[in-house]
Enzyme design. Structure first.
Site, short mmCIF file in Angstrom:
data_model
loop_
_atom_site.label_atom_id
_atom_site.label_comp_id
_atom_site.label_asym_id
_atom_site.label_seq_id
_atom_site.Cartn_x
_atom_site.Cartn_y
_atom_site.Cartn_z
N ASP A 1 -57.51 -103.90 -26.17
CA ASP A 1 -57.13 -104.03 -24.76
C ASP A 1 -58.34 -104.18 -23.85
OD1 ASP A 1 -54.33 -103.57 -25.42
OD2 ASP A 1 -54.89 -101.48 -25.68
N LYS B 1 -59.84 -109.31 -24.18
CA LYS B 1 -60.33 -110.37 -25.09
C LYS B 1 -59.69 -111.71 -24.79
CE LYS B 1 -59.13 -108.05 -28.71
NZ LYS B 1 -58.82 -106.76 -28.05
N GLY C 1 -51.37 -108.11 -28.21
CA GLY C 1 -50.76 -108.65 -27.01
C GLY C 1 -51.86 -109.19 -26.12
N GLN D 1 -57.22 -106.40 -31.54
CA GLN D 1 -57.57 -104.99 -31.51
C GLN D 1 -59.08 -104.83 -31.20
OE1 GLN D 1 -55.55 -105.95 -34.64
NE2 GLN D 1 -53.96 -105.84 -33.09
#
Length: 422
Positions: free
Chosen positions: A13, A16, A40, A223
């Site tokens: 988070d 990226k 996500g 991640q």
């Protein structure tokens, strides 16, 4: 030959996707190299928000090609939903997206096992229930189904039948969950073959040939370093390697191809789910960071835990990944804090340590320095020189402490809110 890698340096988070979108302007091909639909990745273009779970974040650039690398675990239903959504937006995703024939496919029994195992655990991991871990486990057990296998229906049926015997036995006997039928699984794979068959290629060969043609390749991780299954805060980690080794394994490229490793770091730190988080702030400052930063998971919607920048975490990430530069995101979220904490080290059992430990993280306490903040809104700033002195001093401090040059700064979600550091 030119290959850049963009890697999350914290617990994911970090922004990226936004930075991948920014760097894509200088690339010809963007490749996702690990993870799955547990990611996500959010990109905002002209005020419109896009969230990608599997499609590489560079797809919004209409002159670029994108690749789903062999290191992912791919949910075929989720992928085609994303592709079809992009097609409705006028983006010719089917013509510009390639899928590795060696990528492993997530099927309904993987998701069912993921949820059942999490329910069974007394100590929760915080999985997204997307089937990621069970699919990677099948890869290691050599019982997985790969994308390249869907074209031979007879062999595919044999492989799925064998897999179902094992998975249904586990679901029914261990977890008391309903089984799946061969027809259910084959229907999904048949639809996937019809919709995506032409997109499935040998991506390793494609990427090597592209480098020979002097194409520029950008590798996109999901991640972050601290969620890496080998180097992260095990067992509260993802099931793959977001670090530099995963970038090579997940694409078929080698270390001689890579000339740049960009670390993506948030100006503070967040974490989703369970697991140690040394600089977490559980008070009003943590709440303020969460609200200001809109820190809710793109995949799960879960509120993220928030805390202060952790220098040792970044230094360890820099060492393991060989970072050549850092892109600092969400600096604007810190506006209005009179004092900003930065963890510059740890104490463990009364002794100071200068590294990020791989075990007993619950026993360490961060050592903080406090820096003066700034009051000016910076979300409309478009160049480094216009940042207030407090913001520039903060960046200077982080760069010196971590020992890696901070070259790009982001102060908002849009493309226009990203600039090179002066």
């Amino acid at each position: 030959m030119s290959c850049s890698v963009a890697i999350g340096t914290q617990w994911g988070d970090e922004g990226k996707a936004k930075m991948i979108d920014y760097f894509t302007k200088d690339a010809d091909i963007v490749v996702r190299y690990q993870g799955g639909a547990n990611a996500g990745h959010t990109v905002v273009v002209n005020g419109k928000k896009y969230v990608f779970h599997l499609v590489p974040s560079g797809i919004l650039h209409k002159d670029k090609h994108c690749v789903v690398g062999n290191g992912l675990v791919l949910d075929p239903v989720q992928l085609m939903e994303e592709v079809e959504s992009l097609e409705l937006e006028g983006l010719d995703a089917k013509k510009r997206l390639f899928i590795s024939d060696a990528v492993h496919l997530i099927l309904p029994y993987h998701k069912a096992l993921d949820a059942a195992m999490e329910e069974f655990r007394s100590q929760k991991i915080g999985t997204t229930n997307r089937g990621i871990g069970p699919c990677y486990a099948d890869k290691c057990l050599r019982t997985g189904i790969r994308a390249g296998e869907i074209f031979d229906e007879n062999t595919l049926k044999e492989r799925v039948t064998i897999a179902l015997k094992m998975k249904n036995l586990e679901l029914e006997k261990v977890y008391n969950k309903p089984p799946f039928t061969l027809e259910e699984i084959m229907d999904i794979l048949t639809v996937f073959r019809k919709k995506a068959g032409k997109m499935i290629i040998n991506t390793q060969n494609y990427l090597h040939q592209s480098l020979k043609e002097n194409k520029k390749i950008l590798l996109e991780g999901a991640q972050g370093y601290a969620l890496d299954i080998d180097h992260g805060t095990y067992p509260y980690v993802t099931s793959s390697n977001p670090t530099i080794g995963g970038a090579l394994l997940g694409t078929g490229l080698n270390s001689f191809h890579v000339n740049e490793v960009i670390g993506i770091a948030k100006a503070y730190v967040t974490r989703v789910g369970e697991g140690p988080f040394p600089t977490e702030d559980t008070g009003s400052d943590g709440d303020r960071l969460r609200v200001n930063g809109k820190e809710f998971g793109s995949t799960t919607g879960r509120p993220r835990r928030c805390g202060w920048f952790d220098v040792e975490l970044l230094k360890q990430s820099a060492r393991i990944n060989g970072l050549t530069s850092i892109s600092l995101t969400k600096l604007d979220v810190l506006t209005g804090f009179g004092k900003i904490k930065v963890a510059v080290g740890y104490e463990k059992k009364g002794k100071k340590i200068d590294y990020f430990p791989s075990a007993e993280l619950g026993t360490i306490k961060p050592v903080y320095e406090e820096l003066d903040g700034w009051e000016e809104d910076i979300d409309r700033v478009m160049n480094y020189e216009d940042l207030p002195s407090g913001a520039r001093d903060y960046i200077d401090f982080l760069e010196k402490a971590v020992g890696v040059k901070i070259t790009v700064v982001s102060v908002g979600p849009g493309r226009e809110s990203t600039f090179l550091r002066g």
